[in-house]
Design a protein around this motif. Structure first.
Motif, PDB file in Angstrom:
ATOM      1  N   HIS A   2      11.464  -8.717   2.223  1.00 57.27           N
ATOM      2  CA  HIS A   2      10.279  -9.200   1.501  1.00 57.27           C
ATOM      3  C   HIS A   2      10.394  -9.032  -0.009  1.00 57.27           C
ATOM      4  CE1 HIS A   2       7.636 -10.397   4.745  1.00 57.27           C
ATOM      5  NE2 HIS A   2       7.917  -9.288   5.399  1.00 57.27           N
ATOM      6  N   PHE A   3      11.043  -7.962  -0.468  1.00 56.63           N
ATOM      7  CA  PHE A   3      10.989  -7.631  -1.899  1.00 56.63           C
ATOM      8  C   PHE A   3      12.343  -7.581  -2.605  1.00 56.63           C
ATOM      9  CE2 PHE A   3       7.107  -6.045   0.000  1.00 56.63           C
ATOM     10  CZ  PHE A   3       6.161  -6.623  -0.824  1.00 56.63           C
ATOM     11  N   GLY A   4      13.422  -7.567  -1.855  1.00 54.24           N
ATOM     12  CA  GLY A   4      14.741  -7.615  -2.472  1.00 54.24           C
ATOM     13  C   GLY A   4      15.281  -6.268  -2.900  1.00 54.24           C
ATOM     14  N   ASP A   5      14.572  -5.580  -3.778  1.00 54.50           N
ATOM     15  CA  ASP A   5      15.009  -4.267  -4.245  1.00 54.50           C
ATOM     16  C   ASP A   5      13.808  -3.480  -4.753  1.00 54.50           C
ATOM     17  OD1 ASP A   5      14.437  -5.292  -6.807  1.00 54.50           O
ATOM     18  OD2 ASP A   5      16.533  -5.708  -7.255  1.00 54.50           O
ATOM     19  N   LYS A   6      14.065  -2.256  -5.154  1.00 57.79           N
ATOM     20  CA  LYS A   6      12.983  -1.362  -5.580  1.00 57.79           C
ATOM     21  C   LYS A   6      12.283  -1.886  -6.824  1.00 57.79           C
ATOM     22  CE  LYS A   6      13.716   2.984  -7.058  1.00 57.79           C
ATOM     23  NZ  LYS A   6      13.884   4.469  -7.045  1.00 57.79           N
ATOM     24  N   GLU A   7      13.044  -2.450  -7.743  1.00 56.17           N
ATOM     25  CA  GLU A   7      12.450  -2.977  -8.969  1.00 56.17           C
ATOM     26  C   GLU A   7      11.455  -4.095  -8.668  1.00 56.17           C
ATOM     27  OE1 GLU A   7      13.913  -5.363 -12.889  1.00 56.17           O
ATOM     28  OE2 GLU A   7      15.240  -3.788 -12.124  1.00 56.17           O
ATOM     29  N   ASN A   8      11.845  -5.014  -7.792  1.00 52.15           N
ATOM     30  CA  ASN A   8      10.925  -6.103  -7.419  1.00 52.15           C
ATOM     31  C   ASN A   8       9.709  -5.575  -6.663  1.00 52.15           C
ATOM     32  OD1 ASN A   8      12.267  -8.271  -8.589  1.00 52.15           O
ATOM     33  ND2 ASN A   8      13.593  -8.546  -6.813  1.00 52.15           N
ATOM     34  N   LEU A   9       9.928  -4.555  -5.851  1.00 53.03           N
ATOM     35  CA  LEU A   9       8.806  -3.947  -5.135  1.00 53.03           C
ATOM     36  C   LEU A   9       7.834  -3.323  -6.136  1.00 53.03           C
ATOM     37  CD1 LEU A   9       7.373  -3.119  -2.540  1.00 53.03           C
ATOM     38  CD2 LEU A   9       8.922  -1.143  -2.403  1.00 53.03           C
ATOM     39  N   ARG A  26      -0.451   2.564 -15.235  1.00 53.91           N
ATOM     40  CA  ARG A  26      -0.130   2.511 -16.670  1.00 53.91           C
ATOM     41  C   ARG A  26       0.685   3.738 -17.080  1.00 53.91           C
ATOM     42  NH1 ARG A  26      -2.552   0.248 -21.602  1.00 53.91           N
ATOM     43  NH2 ARG A  26      -4.013  -0.882 -20.311  1.00 53.91           N
ATOM     44  N   ARG A  27       0.269   4.911 -16.628  1.00 61.53           N
ATOM     45  CA  ARG A  27       1.017   6.136 -16.948  1.00 61.53           C
ATOM     46  C   ARG A  27       2.443   6.072 -16.411  1.00 61.53           C
ATOM     47  NH1 ARG A  27      -3.767   8.697 -15.346  1.00 61.53           N
ATOM     48  NH2 ARG A  27      -4.963   9.352 -17.164  1.00 61.53           N
ATOM     49  N   LEU A  28       2.582   5.596 -15.181  1.00 62.12           N
ATOM     50  CA  LEU A  28       3.900   5.495 -14.567  1.00 62.12           C
ATOM     51  C   LEU A  28       4.793   4.520 -15.336  1.00 62.12           C
ATOM     52  CD1 LEU A  28       5.911   6.133 -12.336  1.00 62.12           C
ATOM     53  CD2 LEU A  28       4.725   4.481 -10.876  1.00 62.12           C
ATOM     54  N   VAL A  29       4.239   3.378 -15.710  1.00 63.97           N
ATOM     55  CA  VAL A  29       5.006   2.386 -16.462  1.00 63.97           C
ATOM     56  C   VAL A  29       5.453   2.971 -17.802  1.00 63.97           C
ATOM     57  CG1 VAL A  29       4.823   0.181 -17.690  1.00 63.97           C
ATOM     58  CG2 VAL A  29       4.009   0.371 -15.331  1.00 63.97           C
ATOM     59  N   ILE A  30       4.553   3.654 -18.489  1.00 65.00           N
ATOM     60  CA  ILE A  30       4.902   4.253 -19.780  1.00 65.00           C
ATOM     61  C   ILE A  30       5.990   5.311 -19.599  1.00 65.00           C
ATOM     62  CG2 ILE A  30       4.034   5.725 -21.646  1.00 65.00           C
ATOM     63  CD1 ILE A  30       1.360   4.136 -21.378  1.00 65.00           C
ATOM     64  N   ASP A  47       0.836  -1.204   0.000  1.00 65.13           N
ATOM     65  CA  ASP A  47       0.000   0.000   0.000  1.00 65.13           C
ATOM     66  C   ASP A  47       0.873   1.257   0.000  1.00 65.13           C
ATOM     67  OD1 ASP A  47      -2.294  -1.561   0.079  1.00 65.13           O
ATOM     68  OD2 ASP A  47      -2.642  -1.272   2.230  1.00 65.13           O
ATOM     69  N   SER A  48       1.874   1.262   0.854  1.00 57.03           N
ATOM     70  CA  SER A  48       2.765   2.418   0.959  1.00 57.03           C
ATOM     71  C   SER A  48       3.563   2.610  -0.323  1.00 57.03           C
ATOM     72  CB  SER A  48       3.723   2.230   2.139  1.00 57.03           C
ATOM     73  OG  SER A  48       2.993   2.106   3.338  1.00 57.03           O
ATOM     74  N   ALA A  49       4.084   1.517  -0.862  1.00 60.05           N
ATOM     75  CA  ALA A  49       4.874   1.598  -2.095  1.00 60.05           C
ATOM     76  C   ALA A  49       4.025   2.129  -3.243  1.00 60.05           C
ATOM     77  CB  ALA A  49       5.445   0.228  -2.433  1.00 60.05           C
ATOM     78  N   GLU A  50       2.802   1.630  -3.353  1.00 60.31           N
ATOM     79  CA  GLU A  50       1.925   2.107  -4.431  1.00 60.31           C
ATOM     80  C   GLU A  50       1.700   3.612  -4.311  1.00 60.31           C
ATOM     81  OE1 GLU A  50      -2.681   1.575  -5.808  1.00 60.31           O
ATOM     82  OE2 GLU A  50      -1.645  -0.215  -5.107  1.00 60.31           O
ATOM     83  N   PHE A  78       5.087   5.404  -5.229  1.00 67.09           N
ATOM     84  CA  PHE A  78       5.401   5.312  -6.658  1.00 67.09           C
ATOM     85  C   PHE A  78       4.487   6.228  -7.471  1.00 67.09           C
ATOM     86  CE2 PHE A  78       7.231   0.892  -5.901  1.00 67.09           C
ATOM     87  CZ  PHE A  78       8.546   1.275  -6.156  1.00 67.09           C
ATOM     88  N   LEU A  79       3.203   6.226  -7.153  1.00 66.54           N
ATOM     89  CA  LEU A  79       2.266   7.031  -7.929  1.00 66.54           C
ATOM     90  C   LEU A  79       2.452   8.524  -7.662  1.00 66.54           C
ATOM     91  CD1 LEU A  79      -0.984   4.878  -7.793  1.00 66.54           C
ATOM     92  CD2 LEU A  79       0.762   4.989  -9.581  1.00 66.54           C
ATOM     93  N   ARG A  80       2.895   8.866  -6.489  1.00 63.92           N
ATOM     94  CA  ARG A  80       3.133  10.280  -6.168  1.00 63.92           C
ATOM     95  C   ARG A  80       4.468  10.776  -6.726  1.00 63.92           C
ATOM     96  NH1 ARG A  80       4.268  10.793  -0.398  1.00 63.92           N
ATOM     97  NH2 ARG A  80       6.401  10.592  -1.112  1.00 63.92           N
ATOM     98  N   SER A  81       5.523   9.963  -6.596  1.00 59.93           N
ATOM     99  CA  SER A  81       6.879  10.433  -6.887  1.00 59.93           C
ATOM    100  C   SER A  81       7.469   9.892  -8.175  1.00 59.93           C
ATOM    101  CB  SER A  81       7.811  10.048  -5.729  1.00 59.93           C
ATOM    102  OG  SER A  81       7.346  10.566  -4.513  1.00 59.93           O
ATOM    103  N   GLY A  82       6.846   8.865  -8.755  1.00 58.21           N
ATOM    104  CA  GLY A  82       7.461   8.196  -9.896  1.00 58.21           C
ATOM    105  C   GLY A  82       8.424   7.129  -9.416  1.00 58.21           C
ATOM    106  N   TYR A  83       8.858   6.299 -10.338  1.00 58.91           N
ATOM    107  CA  TYR A  83       9.731   5.184  -9.964  1.00 58.91           C
ATOM    108  C   TYR A  83      11.094   5.679  -9.488  1.00 58.91           C
ATOM    109  CZ  TYR A  83      12.522   0.966 -10.226  1.00 58.91           C
ATOM    110  OH  TYR A  83      13.353  -0.079  -9.913  1.00 58.91           O
ATOM    111  N   VAL A  84      11.725   6.559 -10.257  1.00 56.93           N
ATOM    112  CA  VAL A  84      13.082   6.989  -9.953  1.00 56.93           C
ATOM    113  C   VAL A  84      13.150   7.722  -8.623  1.00 56.93           C
ATOM    114  CG1 VAL A  84      14.966   8.498 -10.704  1.00 56.93           C
ATOM    115  CG2 VAL A  84      13.813   7.045 -12.362  1.00 56.93           C
TER     116      VAL A  84
END
Length: 196
Positions: free
Chosen positions: A39-46, A99-103, A6-9, A12-18
């Motif tokens: 639990h997730f290993g790294d940011k990419e897996n999260l 979807r926007r973030l991924v693009i 929940d926190s990661a979502e 990510f949606l507020r700040s972008g991936y980077v």
């Protein structure tokens, strides 16, 4: 783990991936950074886990098992219902935001786009291909290529709606009445070409 996702979502949606940081995620989730990494290993897996959760939630609203139509006359209502559920799922604000973030990150992080593709659009057309192959086997439709038929139906349903929502914002997405019209017209055109 739910709190971390929940926190990661949200981050990510507020700040972008980077610009999202694991420190922020752990702070918002109320856990140590080490717990997030365990639990997730790294940011990419999260991020992949967040994408997977969002697409799985959307897919669950579309791809749950319904009994196949038993006659050609039952097929239009079945396809229209399926198309409306698909539109409702992909036009969900959460799904559009991911979807926007991924693009936005696709050039720098193509693996993130591939994850979204596999778990979202590709899964949707694969599911429809499987259904169309069954329908053809039952004599409900005629299609020499269920995969091509699935792609065609998918984009008749999704093309305008997803482009409007992605480029102009969620307020430009078709409303429920317009979604029903899109579903009905896509079904009509599809069956004109595929009716048994």
């Amino acid at each position: 783990m739910q709190a971390i996702l929940d926190s990661a979502e949200a981050i990510f949606l507020r700040s972008g991936y980077v610009d999202a940081s694991m420190d922020e995620v752990s702070l918002l989730a109320g856990v140590s950074k080490q717990t997030v990494y365990t639990h997730f290993g790294d940011k990419e897996n999260l991020f992949a886990s967040v994408v997977g959760r969002v697409t799985a939630d959307a897919a669950a609203r579309v791809h749950y098992e319904l009994p196949d139509p038993v006659s050609v006359s039952a097929l239009p209502a079945y396809l229209e219902d399926y198309a409306r559920r698909q539109l409702d799922a992909v036009l969900d604000e959460r799904v559009l935001a991911v979807r926007r973030l991924v693009i936005a990150e696709a050039v720098r992080f193509p693996q993130l786009a591939e994850t979204f593709w596999r778990q979202g659009p590709s899964r949707a057309t694969d599911e429809m291909r499987t259904r169309f192959a069954r329908f053809a086997g039952a004599g409900l439709i005629v299609t020499p290529d269920p995969a091509a038929s699935a792609i065609a139906f998918n984009w008749m349903v999704m093309g305008y709606a997803i482009n409007a929502a992605m480029l102009l914002g969620v307020h430009a997405a078709p409303d429920h009445a317009e979604r029903a019209q899109i579903a009905a017209e896509a079904t009509r055109i599809f069956l004109a070409a595929h009716r048994a």
